[in-house]
Each structure stands twice: as C-alpha cells, then as structure tokens.
Write an enzyme that holds these catalytic residues in place. Structure first.
Site, PDB file in Angstrom:
ATOM      1  N   GLY A 217     -23.953 -32.022  69.854  1.00 31.65           N
ATOM      2  CA  GLY A 217     -25.346 -32.465  69.924  1.00 31.65           C
ATOM      3  C   GLY A 217     -26.149 -32.102  68.689  1.00 31.65           C
ATOM      4  O   GLY A 217     -25.685 -32.228  67.555  1.00 31.65           O
ATOM      5  N   VAL A 218     -27.383 -31.654  68.918  1.00 30.99           N
ATOM      6  CA  VAL A 218     -28.291 -31.267  67.837  1.00 30.99           C
ATOM      7  C   VAL A 218     -27.656 -30.175  66.976  1.00 30.99           C
ATOM      8  O   VAL A 218     -27.715 -30.229  65.742  1.00 30.99           O
ATOM      9  CB  VAL A 218     -29.648 -30.791  68.409  1.00 30.99           C
ATOM     10  CG1 VAL A 218     -30.506 -30.146  67.336  1.00 30.99           C
ATOM     11  CG2 VAL A 218     -30.388 -31.940  69.057  1.00 30.99           C
ATOM     12  N   ASP A 219     -27.043 -29.203  67.613  1.00 27.77           N
ATOM     13  CA  ASP A 219     -26.424 -28.076  66.908  1.00 27.77           C
ATOM     14  C   ASP A 219     -25.385 -28.572  65.901  1.00 27.77           C
ATOM     15  O   ASP A 219     -25.410 -28.201  64.725  1.00 27.77           O
ATOM     16  CB  ASP A 219     -25.784 -27.135  67.939  1.00 27.77           C
ATOM     17  CG  ASP A 219     -25.394 -25.779  67.381  1.00 27.77           C
ATOM     18  OD1 ASP A 219     -25.862 -25.401  66.291  1.00 27.77           O
ATOM     19  OD2 ASP A 219     -24.623 -25.090  68.058  1.00 27.77           O
TER      20      ASP A 219
ATOM     21  N   SER B 277     -32.230 -27.923  75.738  1.00 29.62           N
ATOM     22  CA  SER B 277     -31.511 -27.801  77.017  1.00 29.62           C
ATOM     23  C   SER B 277     -31.364 -29.106  77.796  1.00 29.62           C
ATOM     24  O   SER B 277     -30.766 -29.108  78.865  1.00 29.62           O
ATOM     25  CB  SER B 277     -32.121 -26.734  77.933  1.00 29.62           C
ATOM     26  OG  SER B 277     -31.824 -25.445  77.447  1.00 29.62           O
ATOM     27  N   THR B 278     -31.884 -30.228  77.285  1.00 31.70           N
ATOM     28  CA  THR B 278     -31.850 -31.472  78.065  1.00 31.70           C
ATOM     29  C   THR B 278     -30.591 -32.308  77.826  1.00 31.70           C
ATOM     30  O   THR B 278     -30.424 -33.342  78.465  1.00 31.70           O
ATOM     31  CB  THR B 278     -33.086 -32.347  77.774  1.00 31.70           C
ATOM     32  OG1 THR B 278     -33.083 -32.687  76.383  1.00 31.70           O
ATOM     33  CG2 THR B 278     -34.365 -31.619  78.145  1.00 31.70           C
TER      34      THR B 278
END
Length: 171
Positions: free
Chosen positions: A32-34, A122-123
């Site tokens: 994801g974003v990470d 967290s979504t």
C-alpha cells in the site's frame, strides 16, 4: 487554525514539507502507501528506518506513535511514519487511530513543517471502515493544536475521497 484540503491521487507526488506514511511497525516497508513511499523515495528512507530500528525502535514503532526520516527522492522534505491500528470489530481502537494523526502533527511541529500530506491511515489492509476512518482523521486534525498551516488528505480512490470530503461542514 489548520487549513484542510482534500486531493485524490498519489501521496508520493505531493509537494509538501512532510508526507505521512501509513507504516507497519517494522518500519522496513510493506504494501500500500508504505510500499509506494519506500519505492519512490528510494533507499535513503529504508536506510534511515534501519537506523531507527538499530537505535530507538529495536522492537518496531508502536501503534499510534510517529517518527520522521528523510524523504529521499520524494518531493517532500520528510516522511513521518506512523503505525495505525488494525480494525477489530467489537473493540474500540479509535483512540489509537486518532493518536496517529496527533502524533504525526506533533512530529511535524518538531520538524518545523508547515504542510503535511496524510493518507487514510488504517483503511486499507488494516480494515478500518472508510467512513469512520475519515471521521476520526478529520475531527482529530481539526481539534489538534499544531503550527502546521495546511493538512492535505491525499486519497487514493473515489470512495476514500468521497468519505473524507463528506466530513467538511457545509459552507
């Protein structure tokens, strides 16, 4: 008072002082974003995260906390890493999610950052319901005492953008 803006797009392309990374506790990259921040920012971010793990965060960054590193090749100056909680039905973990936003703003203030881009923490794979995540995020940022001038929520898709912009009061 902090000015809130909303954008649909890629958080790794934001020209802000600090980009917030929805990190995992290892600080060593993920999905994801990470993963996107580590890939686009390059090895300098991972090197800085390894230094943090070797010094202060040997067991990883605790949920709800935040820490900053270089932004590497990103157009931002810093990356603020925060670990969101995994959503648990039947267990109210909303204070931990709010803490991610508060602690990230506290770190931004320590850095002297005036503009910060947040993802919807967290979504994604952590399963937090988008509408509730948006409500907690926007409320927490509005209520936080910070020297940051602009908080930009950068949302990946239409549903996230709609959930976050729905939190704006009618003008």
């Amino acid at each position: 008072m902090v000015h809130l803006t909303f954008a649909q797009g890629d958080i790794t392309e934001q020209h802000v002082d600090a980009v917030v990374n929805a990190a995992n506790s290892s600080l060593l990259g993920g999905g994801g974003v990470d993963g996107a921040i580590h890939r686009k920012g390059g090895p300098a971010i991972l090197d800085a995260c390894r230094e943090l793990r070797a010094s202060k965060y040997g067991r990883g960054l605790p949920t709800g906390q935040a820490v900053a590193t270089t932004a590497g090749r990103l157009p931002a100056r810093w990356v603020i890493h925060t670990v969101g909680p995994v959503w648990q039905p039947g267990e109210d973990r909303s204070e931990l999610l709010a803490s991610c936003y508060r602690e990230s703003l506290r770190v931004a203030d320590e850095l002297g950052a005036t503009s910060v881009a947040f993802p919807a923490i967290s979504t994604g794979v952590y399963g937090w319901p988008m509408d509730d995540g948006a409500r907690i995020a926007v409320r927490t940022v509005r209520e936080s005492a910070t020297a940051v001038d602009e908080v930009r929520f950068v949302l990946f898709d239409d549903a996230a953008y709609a959930a976050f912009t729905a939190q704006q009061p009618e003008s």
